[in-house]
Each structure stands twice: as C-alpha cells, then as structure tokens.
Write a protein that holds these residues in place. Structure first.
Motif, PDB file in Angstrom:
ATOM      1  N   ILE A 195      -4.347  21.650  25.002  1.00 23.19           N
ATOM      2  CA  ILE A 195      -4.351  21.984  26.426  1.00 23.19           C
ATOM      3  C   ILE A 195      -3.268  23.031  26.647  1.00 23.19           C
ATOM      4  O   ILE A 195      -2.132  22.850  26.214  1.00 23.19           O
ATOM      5  CB  ILE A 195      -4.071  20.732  27.280  1.00 23.19           C
ATOM      6  CG1 ILE A 195      -5.122  19.658  27.004  1.00 23.19           C
ATOM      7  CG2 ILE A 195      -4.047  21.084  28.760  1.00 23.19           C
ATOM      8  CD1 ILE A 195      -4.787  18.319  27.627  1.00 23.19           C
ATOM      9  N   ASP A 196      -3.619  24.126  27.305  1.00 17.03           N
ATOM     10  CA  ASP A 196      -2.627  25.154  27.605  1.00 17.03           C
ATOM     11  C   ASP A 196      -2.293  25.126  29.105  1.00 17.03           C
ATOM     12  O   ASP A 196      -2.878  24.357  29.866  1.00 17.03           O
ATOM     13  CB  ASP A 196      -3.097  26.529  27.137  1.00 17.03           C
ATOM     14  CG  ASP A 196      -4.376  27.005  27.821  1.00 17.03           C
ATOM     15  OD1 ASP A 196      -4.594  26.687  29.011  1.00 17.03           O
ATOM     16  OD2 ASP A 196      -5.155  27.710  27.159  1.00 17.03           O
ATOM     17  N   GLY A 253       5.452  21.595  35.171  1.00 18.36           N
ATOM     18  CA  GLY A 253       6.742  21.111  34.687  1.00 18.36           C
ATOM     19  C   GLY A 253       6.569  20.017  33.649  1.00 18.36           C
ATOM     20  O   GLY A 253       7.262  19.991  32.625  1.00 18.36           O
ATOM     21  N   LEU A 254       5.625  19.131  33.903  1.00 15.63           N
ATOM     22  CA  LEU A 254       5.333  18.066  32.935  1.00 15.63           C
ATOM     23  C   LEU A 254       4.737  18.641  31.659  1.00 15.63           C
ATOM     24  O   LEU A 254       5.019  18.165  30.558  1.00 15.63           O
ATOM     25  CB  LEU A 254       4.396  17.034  33.558  1.00 15.63           C
ATOM     26  CG  LEU A 254       5.023  16.220  34.677  1.00 15.63           C
ATOM     27  CD1 LEU A 254       3.964  15.413  35.396  1.00 15.63           C
ATOM     28  CD2 LEU A 254       6.118  15.331  34.139  1.00 15.63           C
ATOM     29  N   PHE A 255       3.907  19.677  31.803  1.00 19.82           N
ATOM     30  CA  PHE A 255       3.348  20.356  30.638  1.00 19.82           C
ATOM     31  C   PHE A 255       4.471  20.904  29.756  1.00 19.82           C
ATOM     32  O   PHE A 255       4.469  20.724  28.542  1.00 19.82           O
ATOM     33  CB  PHE A 255       2.404  21.474  31.090  1.00 19.82           C
ATOM     34  CG  PHE A 255       1.963  22.382  29.981  1.00 19.82           C
ATOM     35  CD1 PHE A 255       0.996  21.977  29.080  1.00 19.82           C
ATOM     36  CD2 PHE A 255       2.531  23.642  29.835  1.00 19.82           C
ATOM     37  CE1 PHE A 255       0.584  22.818  28.041  1.00 19.82           C
ATOM     38  CE2 PHE A 255       2.124  24.479  28.811  1.00 19.82           C
ATOM     39  CZ  PHE A 255       1.157  24.069  27.910  1.00 19.82           C
ATOM     40  N   LYS A 256       5.426  21.560  30.363  1.00 16.73           N
ATOM     41  CA  LYS A 256       6.557  22.114  29.599  1.00 16.73           C
ATOM     42  C   LYS A 256       7.330  21.007  28.899  1.00 16.73           C
ATOM     43  O   LYS A 256       7.747  21.163  27.751  1.00 16.73           O
ATOM     44  CB  LYS A 256       7.464  22.930  30.510  1.00 16.73           C
ATOM     45  CG  LYS A 256       6.842  24.239  30.921  1.00 16.73           C
ATOM     46  CD  LYS A 256       7.755  25.025  31.840  1.00 16.73           C
ATOM     47  CE  LYS A 256       7.057  26.277  32.330  1.00 16.73           C
ATOM     48  NZ  LYS A 256       7.883  27.038  33.264  1.00 16.73           N
ATOM     49  N   ASP A 282       7.682  21.802  21.071  1.00 16.22           N
ATOM     50  CA  ASP A 282       7.738  22.894  20.095  1.00 16.22           C
ATOM     51  C   ASP A 282       7.554  24.259  20.764  1.00 16.22           C
ATOM     52  O   ASP A 282       7.599  25.300  20.108  1.00 16.22           O
ATOM     53  CB  ASP A 282       6.727  22.696  18.964  1.00 16.22           C
ATOM     54  CG  ASP A 282       5.282  22.643  19.441  1.00 16.22           C
ATOM     55  OD1 ASP A 282       5.010  22.854  20.648  1.00 16.22           O
ATOM     56  OD2 ASP A 282       4.416  22.366  18.594  1.00 16.22           O
ATOM     57  N   ASN A 283       7.373  24.260  22.069  1.00 15.08           N
ATOM     58  CA  ASN A 283       7.257  25.486  22.867  1.00 15.08           C
ATOM     59  C   ASN A 283       6.222  26.468  22.326  1.00 15.08           C
ATOM     60  O   ASN A 283       6.415  27.677  22.393  1.00 15.08           O
ATOM     61  CB  ASN A 283       8.623  26.165  22.994  1.00 15.08           C
ATOM     62  CG  ASN A 283       9.585  25.351  23.806  1.00 15.08           C
ATOM     63  OD1 ASN A 283       9.258  24.871  24.876  1.00 15.08           O
ATOM     64  ND2 ASN A 283      10.785  25.162  23.271  1.00 15.08           N
ATOM     65  N   ASP A 284       5.100  25.935  21.847  1.00  9.72           N
ATOM     66  CA  ASP A 284       4.044  26.822  21.359  1.00  9.72           C
ATOM     67  C   ASP A 284       3.027  27.168  22.449  1.00  9.72           C
ATOM     68  O   ASP A 284       2.060  27.873  22.200  1.00  9.72           O
ATOM     69  CB  ASP A 284       3.348  26.233  20.138  1.00  9.72           C
ATOM     70  CG  ASP A 284       2.506  25.001  20.435  1.00  9.72           C
ATOM     71  OD1 ASP A 284       2.551  24.486  21.577  1.00  9.72           O
ATOM     72  OD2 ASP A 284       1.802  24.539  19.519  1.00  9.72           O
ATOM     73  N   GLY A 285       3.262  26.670  23.667  1.00  9.00           N
ATOM     74  CA  GLY A 285       2.376  26.992  24.778  1.00  9.00           C
ATOM     75  C   GLY A 285       1.138  26.128  24.873  1.00  9.00           C
ATOM     76  O   GLY A 285       0.280  26.376  25.706  1.00  9.00           O
ATOM     77  N   THR A 286       1.047  25.118  23.998  1.00 10.19           N
ATOM     78  CA  THR A 286      -0.069  24.188  24.045  1.00 10.19           C
ATOM     79  C   THR A 286       0.443  22.767  23.831  1.00 10.19           C
ATOM     80  O   THR A 286       1.521  22.557  23.283  1.00 10.19           O
ATOM     81  CB  THR A 286      -1.130  24.486  22.965  1.00 10.19           C
ATOM     82  OG1 THR A 286      -0.549  24.293  21.673  1.00 10.19           O
ATOM     83  CG2 THR A 286      -1.672  25.893  23.093  1.00 10.19           C
ATOM     84  N   VAL A 287      -0.366  21.814  24.264  1.00  8.69           N
ATOM     85  CA  VAL A 287      -0.091  20.400  24.041  1.00  8.69           C
ATOM     86  C   VAL A 287      -1.269  19.836  23.279  1.00  8.69           C
ATOM     87  O   VAL A 287      -2.420  19.983  23.690  1.00  8.69           O
ATOM     88  CB  VAL A 287       0.131  19.661  25.377  1.00  8.69           C
ATOM     89  CG1 VAL A 287       0.290  18.169  25.162  1.00  8.69           C
ATOM     90  CG2 VAL A 287       1.338  20.236  26.105  1.00  8.69           C
TER      91      VAL A 287
END
Length: 136
Positions: free
Chosen positions: A45-46, A105-108, A113-118
């Motif tokens: 998820i991005d 904010g929760l996504f961040k 790993d700050n790859d822009g996806t979960v």
C-alpha cells in the motif's frame, strides 16, 4: 470490537510522525487483506492508496452529511483523547482533510524502512494495525 493501542505504541507513532496519530488497533493484516487497499495489486500500500482508502472510509462513516466525523460516527476508531490530538482546529470533529492527514501520518509510522510502501509485515505492526483501523 475495537482494540486500543498501548500508550507506548501510541506515543511512538506520534513521535515517529511528528503529529497526532491515534488509535484503536485493528487485527493483524495478511497479504489477502492488503488487496482491499491495493488496486494496483503490487502487494503493498502506498500513500496514494492510503489517501484513496481514507477518503472512502470517511465517506462511508460520514452518515449525517455535515462534512465532518464526530466521535459517534468514528465508531470507536479513535478514543476521545486520540480524536482531540487528530483535531488541529479543536472543533471536536474531523473533516475529510484532517482524516486523510491522520491516515497519512499513520502510514508514515507504519513504514519504518521509509520505502514509501507498507507491506503485510508492516501492516501487522501496531502502527500498521492503527492505519488499517482508520482506512477500513
């Protein structure tokens, strides 16, 4: 039935994001569950997908059509304290912009790993579960 984040997990999410981040935690997600929020079917998820899911969740929850979500409409997704922290204008409600900002904010926080996806592993974390609680 909503599950609440521990105070430590909640504080960690706030510190990580630098803004108010709630929440009531959802059950752990699996790859199959990701599909509900993953229209491009890449297994993650991005941020754009989170924005879309949060806007859809807002529309679904916003029953009285006044443009905001109050505690009743949030259906236990946030505690009263969490709602207050996610409400920058202190009006006791969240408009769609505030609700999407909360989700992002929760996504961040769920993307250590700050790859822009979960991915599924990250969604099963406390921060990921809180994200799911907001976008489901």
């Amino acid at each position: 039935m909503a599950f609440k984040l521990t105070s430590a997990a909640f504080l960690a999410a706030i510190v990580t994001v630098g803004a108010a981040a709630p929440l009531a935690a959802a059950p752990a997600m699996t790859k199959v569950d990701i599909a509900a929020f993953d229209p491009d079917k890449d297994g993650t998820i991005d941020a754009k997908e989170v924005e879309t899911a949060a806007a859809a969740a807002f529309a679904k929850l916003e029953k009285d059509k006044d443009g905001t979500l109050d505690a009743k409409e949030l259906e236990g997704r946030l505690t009263a304290a969490d709602l207050k922290k996610a409400d920058p204008d202190n009006d006791g409600t969240l408009d769609q912009k505030e609700y999407v900002a909360l989700a992002l904010g929760l996504f961040k926080a769920a993307d250590p790993d700050n790859d822009g996806t979960v991915d599924a592993r990250e969604l099963s974390s406390p921060a990921g579960s809180a994200l799911v609680q907001v976008i489901r």
